[in-house]
Motif scaffolding. Sequence first.
Motif, PDB file in Angstrom:
ATOM      1  N   PRO A   7      35.147 136.878   0.323  1.00 51.01           N
ATOM      2  CA  PRO A   7      36.245 136.622   1.267  1.00 51.01           C
ATOM      3  C   PRO A   7      36.365 135.161   1.692  1.00 51.01           C
ATOM      4  O   PRO A   7      37.472 134.649   1.844  1.00 51.01           O
ATOM      5  CB  PRO A   7      35.886 137.522   2.457  1.00 51.01           C
ATOM      6  CG  PRO A   7      35.098 138.639   1.860  1.00 51.01           C
ATOM      7  CD  PRO A   7      34.314 138.024   0.742  1.00 51.01           C
ATOM      8  N   ALA A   8      35.225 134.478   1.868  1.00 59.13           N
ATOM      9  CA  ALA A   8      35.279 133.074   2.273  1.00 59.13           C
ATOM     10  C   ALA A   8      35.965 132.217   1.216  1.00 59.13           C
ATOM     11  O   ALA A   8      36.689 131.264   1.542  1.00 59.13           O
ATOM     12  CB  ALA A   8      33.865 132.550   2.537  1.00 59.13           C
ATOM     13  N   ARG A   9      35.767 132.550  -0.059  1.00 62.77           N
ATOM     14  CA  ARG A   9      36.409 131.792  -1.125  1.00 62.77           C
ATOM     15  C   ARG A   9      37.884 132.174  -1.246  1.00 62.77           C
ATOM     16  O   ARG A   9      38.745 131.312  -1.430  1.00 62.77           O
ATOM     17  CB  ARG A   9      35.713 132.019  -2.459  1.00 62.77           C
ATOM     18  CG  ARG A   9      36.167 131.041  -3.535  1.00 62.77           C
ATOM     19  CD  ARG A   9      35.522 131.295  -4.890  1.00 62.77           C
ATOM     20  NE  ARG A   9      34.071 131.420  -4.820  1.00 62.77           N
ATOM     21  CZ  ARG A   9      33.292 131.517  -5.871  1.00 62.77           C
ATOM     22  NH1 ARG A   9      33.820 131.538  -7.085  1.00 62.77           N
ATOM     23  NH2 ARG A   9      31.982 131.635  -5.729  1.00 62.77           N
ATOM     24  N   ALA A  10      38.175 133.460  -1.149  1.00 58.90           N
ATOM     25  CA  ALA A  10      39.565 133.906  -1.256  1.00 58.90           C
ATOM     26  C   ALA A  10      40.428 133.299  -0.160  1.00 58.90           C
ATOM     27  O   ALA A  10      41.578 132.912  -0.400  1.00 58.90           O
ATOM     28  CB  ALA A  10      39.626 135.431  -1.196  1.00 58.90           C
ATOM     29  N   LEU A  11      39.886 133.187   1.041  1.00 55.06           N
ATOM     30  CA  LEU A  11      40.649 132.597   2.145  1.00 55.06           C
ATOM     31  C   LEU A  11      40.774 131.082   1.976  1.00 55.06           C
ATOM     32  O   LEU A  11      41.806 130.505   2.313  1.00 55.06           O
ATOM     33  CB  LEU A  11      39.994 132.952   3.482  1.00 55.06           C
ATOM     34  CG  LEU A  11      40.151 134.421   3.880  1.00 55.06           C
ATOM     35  CD1 LEU A  11      39.258 134.780   5.052  1.00 55.06           C
ATOM     36  CD2 LEU A  11      41.612 134.743   4.225  1.00 55.06           C
ATOM     37  N   TRP A  12      39.724 130.448   1.446  1.00 60.87           N
ATOM     38  CA  TRP A  12      39.821 129.012   1.179  1.00 60.87           C
ATOM     39  C   TRP A  12      40.950 128.732   0.195  1.00 60.87           C
ATOM     40  O   TRP A  12      41.713 127.777   0.372  1.00 60.87           O
ATOM     41  CB  TRP A  12      38.500 128.481   0.620  1.00 60.87           C
ATOM     42  CG  TRP A  12      38.643 127.114   0.019  1.00 60.87           C
ATOM     43  CD1 TRP A  12      38.994 125.960   0.669  1.00 60.87           C
ATOM     44  CD2 TRP A  12      38.486 126.757  -1.371  1.00 60.87           C
ATOM     45  NE1 TRP A  12      39.057 124.903  -0.234  1.00 60.87           N
ATOM     46  CE2 TRP A  12      38.746 125.367  -1.481  1.00 60.87           C
ATOM     47  CE3 TRP A  12      38.136 127.477  -2.510  1.00 60.87           C
ATOM     48  CZ2 TRP A  12      38.676 124.697  -2.697  1.00 60.87           C
ATOM     49  CZ3 TRP A  12      38.055 126.804  -3.721  1.00 60.87           C
ATOM     50  CH2 TRP A  12      38.326 125.435  -3.801  1.00 60.87           C
ATOM     51  N   TRP A  13      41.076 129.552  -0.854  1.00 64.08           N
ATOM     52  CA  TRP A  13      42.158 129.373  -1.807  1.00 64.08           C
ATOM     53  C   TRP A  13      43.513 129.355  -1.095  1.00 64.08           C
ATOM     54  O   TRP A  13      44.453 128.713  -1.562  1.00 64.08           O
ATOM     55  CB  TRP A  13      42.155 130.511  -2.831  1.00 64.08           C
ATOM     56  CG  TRP A  13      41.022 130.472  -3.807  1.00 64.08           C
ATOM     57  CD1 TRP A  13      40.160 129.442  -4.041  1.00 64.08           C
ATOM     58  CD2 TRP A  13      40.640 131.529  -4.688  1.00 64.08           C
ATOM     59  NE1 TRP A  13      39.253 129.793  -5.010  1.00 64.08           N
ATOM     60  CE2 TRP A  13      39.526 131.062  -5.433  1.00 64.08           C
ATOM     61  CE3 TRP A  13      41.115 132.814  -4.923  1.00 64.08           C
ATOM     62  CZ2 TRP A  13      38.889 131.846  -6.395  1.00 64.08           C
ATOM     63  CZ3 TRP A  13      40.479 133.588  -5.888  1.00 64.08           C
ATOM     64  CH2 TRP A  13      39.377 133.111  -6.613  1.00 64.08           C
ATOM     65  N   LEU A  14      43.612 130.049   0.050  1.00 66.19           N
ATOM     66  CA  LEU A  14      44.890 130.161   0.757  1.00 66.19           C
ATOM     67  C   LEU A  14      45.108 129.052   1.782  1.00 66.19           C
ATOM     68  O   LEU A  14      46.244 128.593   1.945  1.00 66.19           O
ATOM     69  CB  LEU A  14      44.972 131.530   1.444  1.00 66.19           C
ATOM     70  CG  LEU A  14      45.010 132.731   0.494  1.00 66.19           C
ATOM     71  CD1 LEU A  14      44.962 134.035   1.278  1.00 66.19           C
ATOM     72  CD2 LEU A  14      46.255 132.693  -0.388  1.00 66.19           C
TER      73      LEU A  14
END
Length: 283
Positions: A7-14
């Motif tokens: 989740p931390a990476r997926a949100l960073w992508w956004l």
Amino acid sequence: MADLVHPARALWWLFEPVHAVTYFLPEGKAALEDAGLHGSWRGYFAARSAPLGAVDAPPVIAAFFNFAPSMVERALPQVWTYAGPEEALAARLKGAAASLARLLEHVDREQIELATDTLEQAAARLDCAGRVLAAANAALPRPTGLYERLWQAATVMREHRGDGHVAALVAAGLDGCEALVVRCAMDVRREMLQPLRGWTDEEWEAAAGRLVERGWLTEHGTVTELGRIRHQGLEAATDLAAARVWEDYPRAELDRLAAALKPISALCRSQLPVNPAGLPDNT
């Protein structure tokens, strides 16, 4: 959010594209030039380092990590004779807000408010110990405008993850140029990234040679199995360092934030001319 992605990476992508607008879009460049910061890199180094005050080059070389020292030294400290940190801070916020106002004109305001409120709440919960850029940005006054708030919250979150990524790279034994060489050996074109970070061909080839000696790269410049394993390890370490703030959020709330951010992020990403952060193509 995809179950196979942290989740931390997926949100960073956004939220990374939201942060990037102030450095690449016309409104951001115009605001920095109006403040006296002519030239893209002069404006970039002033705007991004401004939360630290009128610093000299060495702390910025350390904090930004993968820029060639000579590139930073061409901008700092001379840049502060054109505009001080307060002027740079005001300009970067003005440019970001103008960019977002244009890009998000047709996005539902409630959706923007949801993304902004949630990112602000997350930023307020961050532990910035050991994270100089995140701490300096988190200490700035909270803006009043919606677009200004969205950009600042995204920026605090982005710098927090970035500080953790630098720590992971250092722990993996990579220097700034070596980190870029590894990334370009995997999925980013060297001719795009090397000039943006200021490394000479001699410095680049020397870094590649060190990586060959240590088993990260083959003599042909491709990533070895050991290099892939170590790269995966440092990316996992970056995710772990950024994860704590999200641990108490229910999955449904994280999905709700991701859904609110996705169209905002897509509009921002569509206007970015380059991808120096190495975001995936399908973000």
